[in-house]
Design a protein around this motif. Structure first.
Motif, PDB file in Angstrom:
ATOM      1  N   GLY A  59       0.773  -1.229   0.000  1.00  0.00           N
ATOM      2  CA  GLY A  59       0.000   0.000   0.000  1.00  0.00           C
ATOM      3  C   GLY A  59       0.804   1.279   0.000  1.00  0.00           C
ATOM      4  O   GLY A  59       0.233   2.353  -0.152  1.00  0.00           O
ATOM      5  N   LYS A  60       2.126   1.187   0.158  1.00  0.00           N
ATOM      6  CA  LYS A  60       2.928   2.421   0.181  1.00  0.00           C
ATOM      7  C   LYS A  60       3.262   2.808  -1.261  1.00  0.00           C
ATOM      8  O   LYS A  60       4.410   2.716  -1.712  1.00  0.00           O
ATOM      9  N   VAL A  61       2.216   3.234  -1.940  1.00  0.00           N
ATOM     10  CA  VAL A  61       2.321   3.416  -3.382  1.00  0.00           C
ATOM     11  C   VAL A  61       3.212   4.600  -3.759  1.00  0.00           C
ATOM     12  O   VAL A  61       4.071   4.497  -4.639  1.00  0.00           O
ATOM     13  N   THR A  62       3.012   5.715  -3.077  1.00  0.00           N
ATOM     14  CA  THR A  62       3.798   6.901  -3.416  1.00  0.00           C
ATOM     15  C   THR A  62       5.270   6.675  -3.092  1.00  0.00           C
ATOM     16  O   THR A  62       6.151   7.013  -3.881  1.00  0.00           O
TER      17      THR A  62
END
Lengths: 760, 69
Positions: A255-258
């Motif tokens: 979920g740590k896309v950025t």
């Protein structure tokens, strides 16, 4: 809900289900409030819109009437932006008010089907970014570059006027109609509105068009990377970078896309810098120097593997990276053009306007309109606008900002690509974009060829070509067709004036190549997947086993079929003795415009079914234009007796030469090459026939459906039934005063219910 | 509001926008949706963050979305 006939107004007015308890906060503003706000012309508003109109008008005068020796690029920016603002404010508002009549009291699919995953109300500004990232790809960057052959004005007018009256209208309508149908796809809507024949034709056309588009995008990448060790290395590195990002997200920090995108971006920059170093070493230059044919085969294998790997491993991270790069680079280029304001010496209309030239064969009409598809009118958008976006939209009125506004933004990308292409020297432009068959692929050959064209103000020297090649870190820039290298030279030329000076040109050139290759490869991967599912679905009607999409063998087989289909077209383009991109690109444009015609035909049938014949022209106008352009372009490609234009004419000339026992003809120097031309033109000709026949079937069924509605006056709709909304959100980028007021009441209520959890 | 606060707010808004466009807020949205449907302690277990993201990409495997040209 099926096809229960409802009067068109029942859903918007007086439908009892939408009446809301007056004690509750309103979920929508009255139409009268909207009208009053619009009609309220304060002096400041008048001054602003007066200023926009004046500036826009002045810019068009500078571009189209004054056109001195040179014209400054800033006028392109002003002409485009002012026209977009006026088109958005007035024309899209007109469409909203009279044709679509959105009703914010109705819940959107994101609200009534909410599942927190596929259907989730998304802030309009975020969704705008999403939608833009999904529609903008390499198309608007390539088409305008090729069309620059005709001079700057034809392309500029078509991109700006076309988007306001056609492209943005299509996107807006498809998005709205799909939203009203729970996010149904274009294919499903075609079946609902046009019946079985029209629906099936639309499905086959979509599948065939998908194949062509993937093939030609892949051809652009092959042409950009062939014989470029630097490009091959840095673009090749995107694969391990994406794999690494995929694993990082899957196993390490989900979920740590950025965060992962920033890591990927830094690695990407390192790959570009590293590519420069490696291409300077002897072994690197030899190892990463790949010829077009093996490169094409490599991309075909990549396409197959990428399409069967799980999404999380390659496609999803590549997608994040490409979104990140797309929005960043496009913003950067816009700022750079405004800072640098290059002077443009390309004439408004070139010597090749009337009869075509070395880059695009054929006359301005219709070939300008198929060369520039994306950016002005792009049928492919109809697939996006009936895909994810309608499932995420919060309120009905927001479709205008996202559908119409998103397309204006893409049009602006096309204008910037055009500016970048016309800002480089014309001699260099033609040396880069004329096929090797014409230039011989050598500096001397290119100089001789370009100078023989007799272009005013062009005096190409061998030194100019070798120096530019050296600046951008390539062995040669002669005949680097396909548009991407030219755009990259233009972008590098502009960017080095902002950052880094001429020493940085090679970096910026390869940055631009990487940027384009990145989203083309994402499109290749995603396009293959979508096509595979479409094929599986169709085959499933005959062999039910194919319907099961988790059946491995079936998935591999259908993926293989789709890859072979576009791979064959790609190989054909790469080995084409006539130059490849010049002969295939019209097919890409025609395919894309035919898809637009199909989408608009479906919209016309829907509008007619709603009984809104007074405003049918809003759809009929772009539909008629797209139909005329694509059908006449197809017919020229099929029936023209000029070999450079007509596929079958070319085929006949070469067949006759072969029959006469000749061993070389025109640019084909061997019998094998001549046979390849005969084969290729036959395939291209058959594809043209297929496209035009399918599109005519769809349009005829749409006209029939429209006529039936007119005749029978039996109006209805295939929309989902209205569900009352329970939420409020503003419709445009900035909320209007009345929207702000209502929004504040909602926020106050939310604070009361959930203290300490104030929402934005 | 003074300049520092304004800058802070600008940075926050930018981060919110970037995260939204990149899709990073998907799990938060899912949680919010789930909580609004099942307030309080509920029998249906919420997907954990890791499960949610796995589920998200796995759903894309069977329902791919095209990218434009």
């Amino acid at each position: 809900m099926g096809t229960r006939p409802r009067t068109p107004h029942e859903s918007t007015e007086g439908a009892g289900v939408l009446d809301r308890d007056p004690a509750l906060l309103a979920v929508a503003l009255d139409q009268t409030t909207h009208d009053a706000e619009e009609a309220h012309w304060t002096p400041a508003k008048i001054a602003i819109w007066g200023g926009i109109s004046l500036l826009g008008g002045l810019s068009w005068v500078m571009l189209a009437v004054v056109r001195g020796e040179t014209v400054n690029a800033i006028w392109f920016v002003f002409a485009a932006v002012c026209t977009y603002l006026i088109g958005y404010r007035f024309y899209s508002n007109y469409i909203q008010k009279h044709l679509l009549r959105p009703d914010d009291r109705r819940a959107t699919p994101a609200e009534y089907k909410a599942d927190g995953k596929d259907y989730a109300a998304t802030d309009r500004r975020v969704l705008f970014g999403h939608h833009f990232a999904a529609i903008a790809g390499a198309g608007p960057l390539v088409g305008p570059v090729l069309a620059a052959q005709m001079g700057y004005l034809p392309g500029t007018i078509w991109i700006i006027v076309g988007v306001v009256l056609a492209g943005a209208v299509q996107d807006y309508l498809v998005l709205f109609f799909s939203m009203r149908r729970g996010g149904r796809s274009l294919g499903q809507m075609a079946r609902d509105e046009l019946g079985k024949v029209g629906g099936t034709a639309a499905l086959i056309a979509t599948l065939a068009i998908m194949v062509i588009i993937v093939a030609i995008l892949a051809l652009v990448v092959v042409n950009a990377l062939a014989a470029s060790p630097w490009g091959v290395f840095s673009v090749g590195m995107t694969i391990p970078i994406a794999l690494l990002m995929g694993c990082y997200l899957r196993f390490f920090r989900p979920g740590k896309v950025t965060e992962v995108s920033i890591i990927g971006f830094v690695l990407l920059l390192a790959a570009i810098v590293g590519g420069g170093m490696i291409s300077n070493t002897e072994w690197g230059a030899a190892f990463f120097h790949v010829d077009p044919l093996p490169l094409a085969i490599g991309i075909i294998i990549y396409g197959f593997v990428a399409a069967i790997l799980p999404v999380w491993l390659l496609l999803a991270p590549r997608d994040y990276l490409s979104t990140f790069m797309k929005i960043g680079t496009i913003g950067m280029l816009a700022i750079a053009i405004i800072i640098v304001r290059p002077e443009i010496s390309v004439p408004a209309f070139s010597e090749f306007t009337a009869n075509g030239g070395p880059v695009v064969s054929g006359s301005l009409f219709p070939f300008l309109f198929v060369t520039i598809a994306c950016g002005a009118l792009s049928g492919f958008h109809a697939l996006i606008a009936s895909g994810t976006t309608p499932k995420l939209i919060e309120k009905e009125r927001q479709t205008r900002f996202i559908g119409y506004g998103g397309m204006l933004m893409e049009s602006f990308v096309a204008i910037m690509a055009l500016v970048a292409a016309v800002s480089i020297d014309r001699g260099i432009y033609f040396a880069m974009n004329s096929s090797p068959a014409l230039t011989g692929g050598t500096v001397e050959g290119a100089v001789a060829f370009v100078n023989s064209l007799g272009l005013t103000g062009v005096n190409l020297t061998p030194d100019m070509l070798t120096q530019t090649a050296k600046d951008v870190g390539e062995a040669s820039i002669v005949s680097r067709t396909g548009g991407a290298p030219t755009l990259s030279v233009g972008l590098a030329h502009i960017m080095q004036q902002v950052a880094g000076g001429s020493g940085m040109m090679a970096f910026w050139y390869h940055f631009a190549i990487m940027f384009e290759a990145l989203f083309i490869l994402t499109a290749v991967d995603a396009g293959t997947r979508v096509a595979r599912f479409m094929l599986q679905d169709s085959l499933g009607n005959f062999f039910p086993k194919f319907k099961n999409t988790s059946w491995r063998a079936g998935a591999w087989l259908t993926t293989g079929i789709m890859v072979l289909a576009w791979g064959a077209v790609l190989i054909m383009g790469v080995t084409d003795p006539l130059g490849g991109i010049n002969t295939l690109f019209p097919l890409f444009g025609i395919a894309n415009q035919l898809l637009a015609a199909i989408a608009l035909a479906v919209c016309m049938a829907i509008v007619a079914k709603r009984g809104m014949f007074t405003y049918l022209w809003i759809v009929a106008l772009p539909l008629a234009f797209a139909a005329v352009v694509t059908i006449s372009a197809s017919f020229l490609k099929i029936f023209s007796t000029v070999p450079a234009v007509g596929y079958f004419a070319q085929n006949r000339v070469f067949s006759e030469a072969l029959a006469a026992g000749e061993t070389s003809f025109g640019t084909a120097k061997t019998v094998a090459a001549m046979e390849a031309v005969v084969r290729n033109t036959m395939v291209q000709g058959i594809l043209s026939v297929l496209f035009v026949v399918l599109a005519i079937i769809v349009m005829v069924t749409a006209i029939q459906a429209t006529w039936r509605s007119w005749k029978s006056r039996d109006f209805g709709t295939n929309e989902d039934p209205a569900v009352p909304s329970q939420m409020f959100a503003p419709s445009g980028f900035l909320p209007t005063p009345a929207e702000k007021e209502l929004g504040a009441s909602w926020e106050a209520q939310a604070r009361l219910e959930k203290p300490g959890k104030a929402k934005r | 509001m003074n300049t520092v606060e304004l800058l802070k707010k600008g940075a926050r808004d930018l981060a919110w926008f970037v995260k939204g466009v990149m899709g990073e807020d998907a799990y938060d949205k899912y949680r919010a949706h789930h909580e609004s449907r099942h307030p309080g302690a509920d029998a249906t277990p919420v997907l954990t963050e890791r499960e949610f993201w796995r589920d998200q990409t796995d759903r894309q495997d069977t329902n791919p979305q095209g990218r434009c040209c």
